[in-house]
Design a protein around this motif. Structure first.
Motif, PDB file in Angstrom:
ATOM      1  N   PRO A  65      14.941-115.273  23.628  1.00  0.00           N
ATOM      2  CA  PRO A  65      14.861-116.177  22.483  1.00  0.00           C
ATOM      3  C   PRO A  65      16.090-117.081  22.428  1.00  0.00           C
ATOM      4  CG  PRO A  65      14.575-113.879  21.811  1.00  0.00           C
ATOM      5  CD  PRO A  65      15.013-113.861  23.225  1.00  0.00           C
ATOM      6  N   LEU A  81      30.479-111.105  14.711  1.00  0.00           N
ATOM      7  CA  LEU A  81      29.883-109.771  14.692  1.00  0.00           C
ATOM      8  C   LEU A  81      30.932-108.682  14.841  1.00  0.00           C
ATOM      9  CD1 LEU A  81      26.670-109.805  16.916  1.00  0.00           C
ATOM     10  CD2 LEU A  81      26.882-109.072  14.551  1.00  0.00           C
ATOM     11  N   LEU A 101      14.752-108.933  22.991  1.00  0.00           N
ATOM     12  CA  LEU A 101      15.401-108.857  21.685  1.00  0.00           C
ATOM     13  C   LEU A 101      16.824-108.329  21.782  1.00  0.00           C
ATOM     14  CD1 LEU A 101      13.035-107.526  18.926  1.00  0.00           C
ATOM     15  CD2 LEU A 101      14.175-109.718  19.088  1.00  0.00           C
ATOM     16  N   ARG A 102      17.093-107.561  22.863  1.00  0.00           N
ATOM     17  CA  ARG A 102      18.437-106.993  22.995  1.00  0.00           C
ATOM     18  C   ARG A 102      19.452-108.056  23.356  1.00  0.00           C
ATOM     19  NH1 ARG A 102      17.528-102.035  26.808  1.00  0.00           N
ATOM     20  NH2 ARG A 102      19.792-101.936  26.726  1.00  0.00           N
ATOM     21  N   PHE A 103      18.953-109.261  23.633  1.00  0.00           N
ATOM     22  CA  PHE A 103      19.863-110.373  23.894  1.00  0.00           C
ATOM     23  C   PHE A 103      20.439-110.897  22.591  1.00  0.00           C
ATOM     24  CE2 PHE A 103      20.383-112.113  28.127  1.00  0.00           C
ATOM     25  CZ  PHE A 103      19.655-111.191  28.846  1.00  0.00           C
ATOM     26  N   GLY A 104      21.537-110.345  22.177  1.00  0.00           N
ATOM     27  CA  GLY A 104      22.229-110.841  20.994  1.00  0.00           C
ATOM     28  C   GLY A 104      23.275-111.857  21.435  1.00  0.00           C
ATOM     29  N   PRO A 105      24.097-112.286  20.492  1.00  0.00           N
ATOM     30  CA  PRO A 105      25.121-113.291  20.835  1.00  0.00           C
ATOM     31  C   PRO A 105      26.001-112.930  22.038  1.00  0.00           C
ATOM     32  CG  PRO A 105      24.980-113.018  18.470  1.00  0.00           C
ATOM     33  CD  PRO A 105      24.073-111.987  19.068  1.00  0.00           C
ATOM     34  N   GLN A 116      29.556-116.490  17.288  1.00  0.00           N
ATOM     35  CA  GLN A 116      28.715-115.492  16.619  1.00  0.00           C
ATOM     36  C   GLN A 116      29.123-114.091  17.049  1.00  0.00           C
ATOM     37  OE1 GLN A 116      24.793-116.766  17.736  1.00  0.00           O
ATOM     38  NE2 GLN A 116      24.357-117.620  15.722  1.00  0.00           N
ATOM     39  N   ARG A 139      28.918-103.757  25.485  1.00  0.00           N
ATOM     40  CA  ARG A 139      27.457-103.847  25.581  1.00  0.00           C
ATOM     41  C   ARG A 139      27.057-103.973  27.044  1.00  0.00           C
ATOM     42  NH1 ARG A 139      25.774-106.257  20.045  1.00  0.00           N
ATOM     43  NH2 ARG A 139      24.055-107.196  21.154  1.00  0.00           N
ATOM     44  N   LEU A 187      28.467-121.639  20.026  1.00  0.00           N
ATOM     45  CA  LEU A 187      27.823-120.914  18.931  1.00  0.00           C
ATOM     46  C   LEU A 187      27.753-119.429  19.244  1.00  0.00           C
ATOM     47  CD1 LEU A 187      26.307-120.977  16.231  1.00  0.00           C
ATOM     48  CD2 LEU A 187      24.203-121.268  17.518  1.00  0.00           C
TER      49      LEU A 187
END
Lengths: 321, 508
Positions: B268, B457, B141-145, B453, B468, B449
């Motif tokens: 994801p 952010l 889940l820590r995989f953000g854009p 994104q 990060r 994308l």
């Protein structure tokens, strides 16, 4: 000699002629303009199964995804209007032509090309925040956003998409600015929030329930006209003094030139289909309870929604300008 | 540990229930067939079966659908190896060396290694899923854009190792792929790009029609263009089994591919497609004889095939542990269990232990079934090559068109496939490598994308990539990769390409 062969042919021809009189006499195709697994698909497939029982003819679901639903919607708008092609559309059907207007594009279709048959479901969306955010009410959200103008962020299902519209309604009503992170669908929008990459999003009850129960998301307020039966403790925007209402709905349409008798058969069939206990329980399980409206009421509903959303699209204007 | 073991035993009790077992085997068989059909991928297979699962119990439903899913991953390699037609997007890399092996008369070993690699990878994936699902899922889940951007950039730099031809030609093809990826509605602003008013191009061009066209159709055209008909192969039984040398060469790629695929699969998003590309690039980089790649190196089959299978299993981690779909396939599976009133979410493993453990156990069983099913079939499949081309290719062409159409029921896709076939034919005549086109097309839209994104952010500041830790680490890795790739360009003559004369245009 020849008559011996003629008779079956004549009989067969009669059979064909008779079958053509009664609608439906063959497979009905239900176009779902989104990929499998989405809200339209999860609504469309049980609806098709329930319709089959009533109509005694197969109802085949065909996914025609693309361009946020425009491809499938346009396919039905231009389909042969004989009642054998029906559309299971989502509320975005009214937004796409407006966005086309905004960009001076040749519209893929117009709303006038459809005749509404029945509303199947309408889910209010709910504002959810990451539990680490120190807010519990919409007033606190607004206060926080005022304190950090342009710092909070929200994810959506895509620009002008089903989850972007309600957020813009809220931001406009509360005169707020936030960073917008569009994604490629309702699922990814929630994933962004679960990971804490954005601060909030609007989510359908079906998509957020398990995360809310597990304490991974905090519901704040709903866009529904009244409180959601599964979220009794979540107030509506109206209760909070903001006149904004938004539902993601799914409904059936046919091409506008479809003959009246066929539309009548489909309307009657839908009325029976939505009363089917199997169908009801399936829809309740995916957290998208049936809220049925017959064609005349559904037409009014679509009109009102289209006007409301057209206004939002105009306010939003071209993103990024 | 003991608890896990007990739960797993309970799971096996569920999986060996005759009814569940039957559906698992049935799903695997359907999946293998679906995967073999060119263009027809796992998504089409499981969405067709979805309504049929409404009447089943939820465990059977998910076991059946999962069987179809990983069965299709097994089956996808068959047509890639035998006919150079990718059964689904993840098999593109298998086409390159797999088909070259077929032309060298080593189709049997290629198929066998693909099946064995898939089995190993599938098993590694299930073990990972079983032991680490909750932990891994919260990490994923820590995989953000920003993290995604870094991952995709790493994927892009792998390009440098992917192709056998000249660097210039590889980059030109990657550029072509990235350009193709620009077509469609811009997700960030809603503007349509390069669609020429066609609504069907709104979502851009799909990878399936492009891959099937570039690889499959162009191969059919190339064969038709030869002065003499190619000799029909008559494989002998002895040649079906991989040699000891081939086993030895495949071992490393299978292990590395499995681990790599699983790591990429749990994130994801749709990145699992790139796992096979990355695996191919890694194997080529590590190989002592990189010049063999593209001419039938068994490592080029073993690595990517293992990677795509363990990525498929990895995709179940966020689905089961968090209830979030990693892609359209897992979205359909979530819908399938939701219809039964089960909410996939963080509580699933505790609330539905028989569902989770039954599912895990059935995947062990399913992988074994697939291996048993696929190994003997190698002989059967290889015999397809005995069919004279005059009969075989028209059938293949028909299947390509059918499969391609069925992805989103779109005639436009069929035209794209045919056009890509013609373009692919032309490019191959001039000695261009086509795999970078596919990678570019896959990566382009995802990279754009996630980059945009990230900037949305951060409010437009590029600092977000440095703040990060995961993103920063991966950027450093990507830069190291890039430095390795640039080394031969700066210090001319150090590259293997020059050593084997590959920088000159290939003959013919």
């Amino acid at each position: 000699m020849k008559t011996r062969y003629l008779l079956p042919v004549v009989l067969l021809a009669c059979g064909v002629a008779q079958a053509q009189d009664v609608f439906p006499s063959r497979t009905i195709t239900m176009i779902v303009p989104f990929p499998p697994g989405g809200v339209a698909d999860v609504t469309g497939r049980p609806t098709a199964a329930a319709l089959e029982k009533v109509l005694k003819q197969p109802v085949a679901v065909t996914n025609r995804p693309g361009a946020g639903g425009a491809v499938g919607n346009a396919a039905v708008a231009n389909a042969k209007p004989d009642g054998y092609t029906v559309l299971m559309a989502l509320s975005s059907i009214t937004v796409i032509p407006e966005a086309d207007k905004l960009f001076n594009r040749k519209p893929a279709y117009t709303l006038e090309q459809f005749a509404p048959v029945a509303l199947v479901s309408a889910d209010p969306v709910i504002l959810v925040v990451h539990p680490s955010l120190p807010v519990k009410t919409v007033k606190e959200v607004i206060a926080l956003a005022r304190k950090q103008p342009g710092e909070l962020s929200y994810s959506s299902s895509g620009v002008y998409g089903a989850l972007h519209m309600p957020m813009e309604m809220f931001l406009h009503a509360a005169k707020l600015k936030m960073r917008h992170v569009p994604t490629t669908g309702g699922g990814p929008a929630i994933t962004q929030l679960l990971g804490g990459h954005v601060t909030m999003t609007a989510g359908g009850p079906a998509a957020i329930t398990s995360h809310v129960k597990a304490g991974k998301l905090r519901p704040i307020v709903t866009w529904g006209a009244e409180r959601h039966p599964n979220y009794k403790e979540v107030p509506t925007f109206k209760e909070q003094g903001m006149d904004i209402v938004y539902y993601i709905w799914a409904g059936m349409f046919v091409p506008v030139a479809t003959p009246e008798p066929a539309v009548k058969v489909l309307r009657d069939a839908m009325r029976q289909a939505v009363a089917d206990p199997d169908f009801k329980s399936q829809m309740a399980k995916v957290n998208s309870p049936v809220s049925y409206l017959d064609a005349p009421d559904f037409a009014k509903y679509v009109d009102a929604d289209a006007k409301r959303l057209a206004a939002v699209v105009k306010v939003v204007g071209k993103v990024g300008n | 540990m003991l608890e896990t073991f007990n739960s797993l035993m309970m799971g096996f009790a569920v999986a060996f229930d005759p009814k569940v077992f039957m559906y698992a085997v049935g799903g695997c068989i359907i999946g293998t067939l679906v995967g073999m059909m060119p263009g027809l991928g796992p998504l089409a297979g499981i969405s067709l079966l979805l309504p049929a699962t409404f009447g089943l119990n939820p465990i059977i439903a998910i076991v059946l659908l999962a069987g179809v899913y990983y069965g299709a991953m097994y089956g996808g390699s068959t047509t890639s190896i035998l006919m150079r037609i990718p059964g689904e997007a993840a098999s593109v890399m298998t086409c390159v060396d797999g088909y070259a092996m077929t032309q060298n008369g080593r189709a049997g070993p290629a198929l066998a290694i693909a099946a064995i690699g898939s089995f190993f990878a599938g098993t590694v994936g299930v073990i990972g899923l079983m032991l680490m699902a909750p932990t891994l899922a919260s990490f994923a889940l820590r995989f953000g854009p920003p993290e995604y951007t870094a991952l995709l950039l790493m994927g892009l730099f792998v390009l440098a190792y992917m192709s056998g031809g000249s660097m210039l030609k590889t980059l030109a093809m990657a550029f072509f792929g990235l350009l193709l990826g620009m077509i469609g509605i811009d997700v960030m602003s809603g503007y349509t790009r390069f669609s020429f008013g066609m609504v069907e191009l709104g979502d851009g061009v799909g990878i399936v029609p492009v891959a099937v066209g570039l690889f499959g159709i162009s191969e059919i055209l190339m064969t038709a263009g030869q002065a003499e008909p190619p000799k029909v192969q008559r494989p002998k039984l002895r040649e079906l089994i991989p040699s000891r040398e081939e086993f030895r060469l495949s071992l490393g790629p299978i292990v590395r591919g499995s681990l790599l695929g699983f790591a990429i699969g749990i994130i994801p998003g749709s990145a699992h497609v790139i796992s096979s590309f990355v695996s191919y690039g890694v194997e080529r980089r590590l190989s002592k004889h990189p010049e063999r790649f593209g001419k039938g190196a068994i490592e080029g089959v073993a690595g990517p095939e293992s990677a795509n299978n363990s990525a498929a299993t990895g995709a179940f981690v966020p689905m089961l542990a968090l209830g979030i779909p990693t892609g359209p396939v897992t979205a359909v599976m979530i819908a399938a269990i939701m219809v039964h009133g089960i909410l996939p979410g963080p509580m699933l493993i505790q609330q539905q232990p028989d569902l989770f453990w039954g599912f895990v156990a059935s995947m062990y069983v399913g992988n074994l079934v697939l291996l048993i099913l696929n190994l003997p079939m190698v002989g059967l499949f290889v015999n397809l090559l005995r069919i004279p081309y005059a009969y075989l290719y028209p059938c293949v062409l028909a299947f390509c068109i059918l499969g391609c159409y069925s992805v989103s029921n779109s005639v436009t896709d069929v035209w794209i496939m045919l056009a890509m076939g013609a373009i692919g034919y032309g490019l191959r005549k001039f000695g261009f490598d086509l795999a970078p086109v596919a990678l570019g097309l896959v990566l382009g839209p995802m990279l754009e994308l996630s980059l945009r994104q990230s900037l949305a952010l951060s409010g437009g500041t590029y600092g977000i990539f440095l703040e990060r830790p995961i993103a920063l680490t991966m950027f450093v890795l990507a830069l190291v990769l890039l430095a390795f790739a640039l080394k031969p360009v700066i210090f001319k003559g150090k590259d293997w390409r020059a050593g084997v004369g590959l920088d000159d245009p290939p003959p013919g």
